[in-house]
Design a protein around this motif. Structure first.
Motif, PDB file in Angstrom:
ATOM      1  N   ARG A 131      31.358  25.711   4.549  1.00 39.98           N
ATOM      2  CA  ARG A 131      30.933  25.419   5.916  1.00 39.98           C
ATOM      3  C   ARG A 131      31.977  24.625   6.693  1.00 39.98           C
ATOM      4  N   SER A 132      32.903  23.970   6.002  1.00 40.03           N
ATOM      5  CA  SER A 132      33.930  23.185   6.689  1.00 40.03           C
ATOM      6  C   SER A 132      35.026  24.046   7.299  1.00 40.03           C
ATOM      7  N   VAL A 133      35.056  25.322   6.953  1.00 47.05           N
ATOM      8  CA  VAL A 133      36.132  26.203   7.406  1.00 47.05           C
ATOM      9  C   VAL A 133      35.729  26.886   8.713  1.00 47.05           C
ATOM     10  N   PRO A 134      36.521  26.692   9.775  1.00 46.25           N
ATOM     11  CA  PRO A 134      36.215  27.402  11.019  1.00 46.25           C
ATOM     12  C   PRO A 134      36.200  28.911  10.779  1.00 46.25           C
ATOM     13  N   GLY A 135      35.181  29.565  11.296  1.00 47.47           N
ATOM     14  CA  GLY A 135      35.047  31.002  11.105  1.00 47.47           C
ATOM     15  C   GLY A 135      34.066  31.378  10.025  1.00 47.47           C
ATOM     16  N   ASN A 136      33.585  30.398   9.261  1.00 46.36           N
ATOM     17  CA  ASN A 136      32.507  30.682   8.306  1.00 46.36           C
ATOM     18  C   ASN A 136      31.200  30.686   9.085  1.00 46.36           C
ATOM     19  N   ILE A 137      30.455  31.765   8.957  1.00 45.21           N
ATOM     20  CA  ILE A 137      29.202  31.908   9.692  1.00 45.21           C
ATOM     21  C   ILE A 137      28.030  31.334   8.902  1.00 45.21           C
TER      22      ILE A 137
END
Length: 104
Positions: free
Chosen positions: A31-37
């Protein structure tokens, strides 16, 4: 959208502990990664073994690279996984999402 699926197996007697580890360590990492939905972790017990599937959705391959590195299909493991998993599957699976319907 891309669906990324990882599979792992643990001894059933360690499955509750591994599920807690995934909830505390893996989900926040994804969840910390931008682009994870989103992230869903699934479990199925089969005899003395528990199967886990981690199902994630991503906006792009670039977002997956930010999480997993340049080898998009290479499975990402945590050091703690060595104490739980029966083997280390080298690759994950990717699927293009061609239809979906979210509920409210």
């Amino acid at each position: 959208m891309i669906c990324r699926i990882w599979h792992g197996r643990t001894p059933r007697e360690r499955a509750d502990e591994y599920a807690a580890f995934l909830k505390e360590r893996a989900i926040p990492d994804y969840r910390s990664v931008p682009g994870n939905i989103d992230v869903a972790i699934l479990r199925r017990d089969e005899g003395d073994v528990a199967h886990f599937l981690t199902v994630t959705h991503w906006i792009s391959e670039q977002a997956i690279r930010a999480f997993a590195g340049d080898d998009l299909l290479k499975a990402k493991y945590y050091p703690e996984d060595a104490g739980f998993l029966l083997e280390f599957e080298p690759q994950v699976q990717h699927f293009d999402v061609v239809a979906e319907q979210a509920s409210c």
